[in-house]
Write a protein that holds these residues in place. Structure first.
Motif, PDB file in Angstrom:
ATOM      1  N   ASN A  27     -13.127  -5.389  -4.181  1.00 21.16           N
ATOM      2  CA  ASN A  27     -13.283  -3.938  -4.337  1.00 21.16           C
ATOM      3  C   ASN A  27     -13.724  -3.582  -5.751  1.00 21.16           C
ATOM      4  O   ASN A  27     -14.575  -2.708  -5.956  1.00 21.16           O
ATOM      5  N   GLU A  56       0.832  -1.205   0.000  1.00 22.94           N
ATOM      6  CA  GLU A  56       0.000   0.000   0.000  1.00 22.94           C
ATOM      7  C   GLU A  56       0.867   1.255   0.000  1.00 22.94           C
ATOM      8  O   GLU A  56       0.506   2.265  -0.624  1.00 22.94           O
ATOM      9  N   GLY A 103      -7.379  -2.617  -7.500  1.00 22.03           N
ATOM     10  CA  GLY A 103      -8.242  -2.707  -6.324  1.00 22.03           C
ATOM     11  C   GLY A 103      -7.643  -2.070  -5.095  1.00 22.03           C
ATOM     12  O   GLY A 103      -8.368  -1.681  -4.164  1.00 22.03           O
ATOM     13  N   THR A 104      -6.317  -1.943  -5.061  1.00 18.33           N
ATOM     14  CA  THR A 104      -5.644  -1.296  -3.940  1.00 18.33           C
ATOM     15  C   THR A 104      -5.561   0.217  -4.135  1.00 18.33           C
ATOM     16  O   THR A 104      -5.764   0.990  -3.190  1.00 18.33           O
ATOM     17  N   GLU A 107      -9.236  -9.708  -1.971  1.00 14.51           N
ATOM     18  CA  GLU A 107      -9.868  -8.498  -1.439  1.00 14.51           C
ATOM     19  C   GLU A 107      -9.874  -7.380  -2.486  1.00 14.51           C
ATOM     20  O   GLU A 107     -10.841  -6.611  -2.583  1.00 14.51           O
ATOM     21  N   ALA A 108      -8.797  -7.293  -3.255  1.00 15.80           N
ATOM     22  CA  ALA A 108      -8.744  -6.288  -4.316  1.00 15.80           C
ATOM     23  C   ALA A 108      -9.815  -6.557  -5.366  1.00 15.80           C
ATOM     24  O   ALA A 108     -10.468  -5.627  -5.866  1.00 15.80           O
ATOM     25  N   TYR A 133      -4.940 -11.113  -0.368  1.00 11.09           N
ATOM     26  CA  TYR A 133      -4.885  -9.690  -0.704  1.00 11.09           C
ATOM     27  C   TYR A 133      -5.474  -9.464  -2.105  1.00 11.09           C
ATOM     28  O   TYR A 133      -6.252  -8.522  -2.331  1.00 11.09           O
ATOM     29  N   TYR A 159      -7.596   2.035  -5.888  1.00 11.44           N
ATOM     30  CA  TYR A 159      -8.926   2.645  -5.922  1.00 11.44           C
ATOM     31  C   TYR A 159      -9.898   1.807  -5.097  1.00 11.44           C
ATOM     32  O   TYR A 159     -10.792   1.166  -5.644  1.00 11.44           O
ATOM     33  N   PRO A 160      -9.726   1.761  -3.748  1.00 14.80           N
ATOM     34  CA  PRO A 160     -10.574   0.920  -2.889  1.00 14.80           C
ATOM     35  C   PRO A 160     -12.003   1.449  -2.797  1.00 14.80           C
ATOM     36  O   PRO A 160     -12.250   2.616  -3.064  1.00 14.80           O
TER      37      PRO A 160
END
Length: 601
Positions: A562, A321, A597-598, A558-559, A555, A600-601
């Motif tokens: 999003n 991040e 996805g990281t 999760e991205a 990870y 622009y969460p």
């Protein structure tokens, strides 16, 4: 705004607002030349001009002497003041006198105008936002400073679609476009003229080259001229009042810079500091593309200090991040993280400036992808016998490249080949199985024109000036400045670039080797194991292995969630198994999901 880019200039900040409140300038300082307060910015000249500037003017000493002969005076030893005096003397034509990297903005209080410019290749960034209703121009070195000025952080959906499906991180048809709709990038080789009184805004290109071969010198003359030009470029890029080191990957580009530094040490007492040269590398023990052995060979040959960092998947996950925060826009592989760690290593050893070999591959056809264009050039311009000799030499050296009947057609029908490549990209974008239908319909209208390639120089020009090099320069700038370091690139001296573009193809690729003239010019200085390497690696991490890590896969998942939540991807993508890919894989979709996805969460 300046707090947001504190990392770029950790050694001080200054502000200035003119009497009429029509112009305000702020600056964060990374002191490299003239460490005294006299070198601070914003800097003023002749009670008329005020500047904020990021970069280095490598030939400032020569320009200053010329300006002194014309009656201009100087109160500091900084290159910043030289830029101001040069602008006072030559106005926008001053840019043609500069050998350097820069993003600069000069306010003319008398005329109420702003002149802003970016260097020829885009080594230093310049982002801006024009508010038409308020008639204002806001600019900064990074987007995060503009966001602090309440510029909207709205995603550019067509750009995001092209990244997710094709891997594009820029728009080659409009280099001012970014991944955010309200923010523009000043293209390399361009300047802005903004007139506050008349409310006019204009961008102008000030530099270009003719990619057509022109020289007909003998080979020995080419070798001597190239070596002299590269040596001069390295020598100028050593000008600094703080420690200078270099990155070292074990490839011919960075190794050549080290060799020239040692050569300068032996011939010029002013550069005796090269005997204490510190070099910095990222290594990956056990990985098939680890460069440790080549790095050690260069370090042992020249008796230099080499410092190494070993990035891991755990570190990458913990700092991902942070990496995204500094990069701001999408990037295509974990190689960017390896570079990030190299600059961090330099900071730990108190080396502020690093020389790097970036740019040599685009200018001298160093990537394997150029081989088929080189062969197509030979088919069109040379005899079939000569073509076969070169084709056989490349295969004998096991240089990786694709060659089949389609390449023969492309050599004779380049216009049709460009159209076909464009159609294939459009089909690939349309056929992506997990992009949401509505998102595709709303965003797919932006297609990129593929270049018509008739010669090797055509593709080198495209990658140097249109699409390719600027992407790598963005990574290097953000990674270096994240740690308050400066990176300098000797292969991007514009005189050297112009010289290389005048060369016939055989001085770039020949007898089974890329970057032929560089190899010939360094034959007396480099170990043969470095000089005649045919593989191309650099700081490449074991990305495929890292992507198999359970925590990293979580990870990625999760991205993807999003992106599904934003209705960019279909929900079905969440049921697909992650496909670990290497750093340079063509269809590295899971990596792109992770980045997008990281960011622009």
């Amino acid at each position: 705004m300046t707090d947001a880019i504190r990392h770029r200039g950790p050694e001080g900040e200054c502000f200035w607002i003119n009497a009429g409140n029509t112009a305000g300038l702020g600056h964060r300082r990374l002191a490299i030349i003239d460490l005294t307060d006299a070198g601070s910015q914003p800097m003023h000249y002749l009670d008329r001009y005020s500047i904020v500037y990021n970069g280095e003017l490598y030939n400032y000493i020569e320009i200053r002497e010329d300006l002194k002969s014309k009656g201009y005076f100087f109160q500091s030893n900084s290159d910043t003041e030289v830029i101001l005096a040069a602008y006072a003397c030559y106005h926008e034509k001053c840019l043609g006198h500069f050998d350097g990297m820069f993003a600069l903005a000069i306010w003319d209080e008398k005329n109420q105008t702003l002149f802003a410019a970016r260097d020829r290749f885009g080594e230093k960034p310049f982002y801006y936002h024009v508010h038409k209703e308020k008639h204002t121009l806001i600019f900064a070195s990074e987007m995060k400073a503009l966001w602090e000025a309440n510029v909207a952080k709205d995603m550019n959906d067509p750009m995001m679609l092209n990244y997710l499906t094709l891997g594009y991180v820029q728009n080659p048809d409009d280099k001012s476009e970014t991944f955010f709709t309200g923010i523009s990038s000043l293209p390399p080789s361009h300047y802005i003229h903004f007139n506050h009184r008349l409310q006019t805004f204009q961008t102008t290109r000030y530099y270009d080259i003719d990619p057509v071969e022109q020289s007909n010198d003998e080979e020995d003359r080419y070798i001597i001229s190239f070596h002299q030009c590269l040596t001069s470029s390295v020598k100028r890029r050593l000008r600094s009042d703080v420690p200078v080191g270099t990155s070292l990957s074990g490839g011919i580009d960075s190794s050549s810079i080290v060799a020239i530094l040692k050569q300068l040490q032996s011939t010029d007492p002013l550069h005796s500091a090269a005997s204490m040269l510190k070099t910095f590398s990222a290594v990956f023990p056990g990985f098939e593309k680890d460069e440790s052995a080549f790095i050690k060979l260069v370090a042992d040959t020249y008796k230099i200090d080499n410092y190494q960092v070993v990035p891991s998947s755990d570190q990458f996950l913990a700092e991902f991040e942070t990496l995204c925060h500094f990069q701001e826009e999408p990037f295509n592989s974990t190689s960017i993280y390896a570079q990030f760690k190299v600059f961090e290593l330099a900071k730990q050893h108190n080396v502020t400036v690093l020389l790097d070999g970036q740019g040599a591959d685009e200018v001298m056809a160093g990537y394997p992808k150029y081989i088929h264009w080189y062969l197509q050039d030979l088919l069109f311009h040379e005899s079939f016998t000569y073509f076969n000799i070169q084709l056989s030499a490349l295969r004998k050296n096991r240089v990786p490249f694709a060659w089949n009947w389609k390449n023969y057609l492309a050599a004779w029908m380049p216009e049709q080949a460009a159209v076909r490549l464009g159609v294939r990209e459009s089909q690939k974008k349309k056929g992506h199985p997990y992009v949401a239908n509505d998102y595709y319909i709303e965003s797919h209208h932006k297609h990129f024109n593929k270049p018509v390639i008739r010669s090797l120089n055509d593709i080198l020009y495209y990658n140097t000036f249109v699409y390719g090099l600027e992407e790598l320069l963005r990574y290097a700038d953000r990674n270096s400045m994240a740690h308050g370091r400066e990176v300098r690139l000797p292969f991007l001296c514009h005189q050297l670039v112009e010289f290389c573009f005048r060369l016939p193809p055989r001085y770039k690729v020949h007898s089974g080797y890329t970057k032929q003239l560089l190899r010939l010019s360094m034959a007396a200085y480099l170990p043969k194991e470095i000089l005649w390497r045919t593989d191309k690696v650099g700081f490449e991490p074991p990305q495929q292995q890292w992507m198999q890590d359970k925590a990293l896969q979580d990870y990625v998942h999760e991205a993807k969630k999003n992106l599904v939540k934003k209705k960019i991807l279909k929900a079905a993508v969440l049921q697909t198994k992650i496909q670990p890919q290497g750093a340079h894989a063509a269809d590295n979709y899971d990596w792109r999901y992770l980045v997008a996805g990281t960011l622009y969460p």
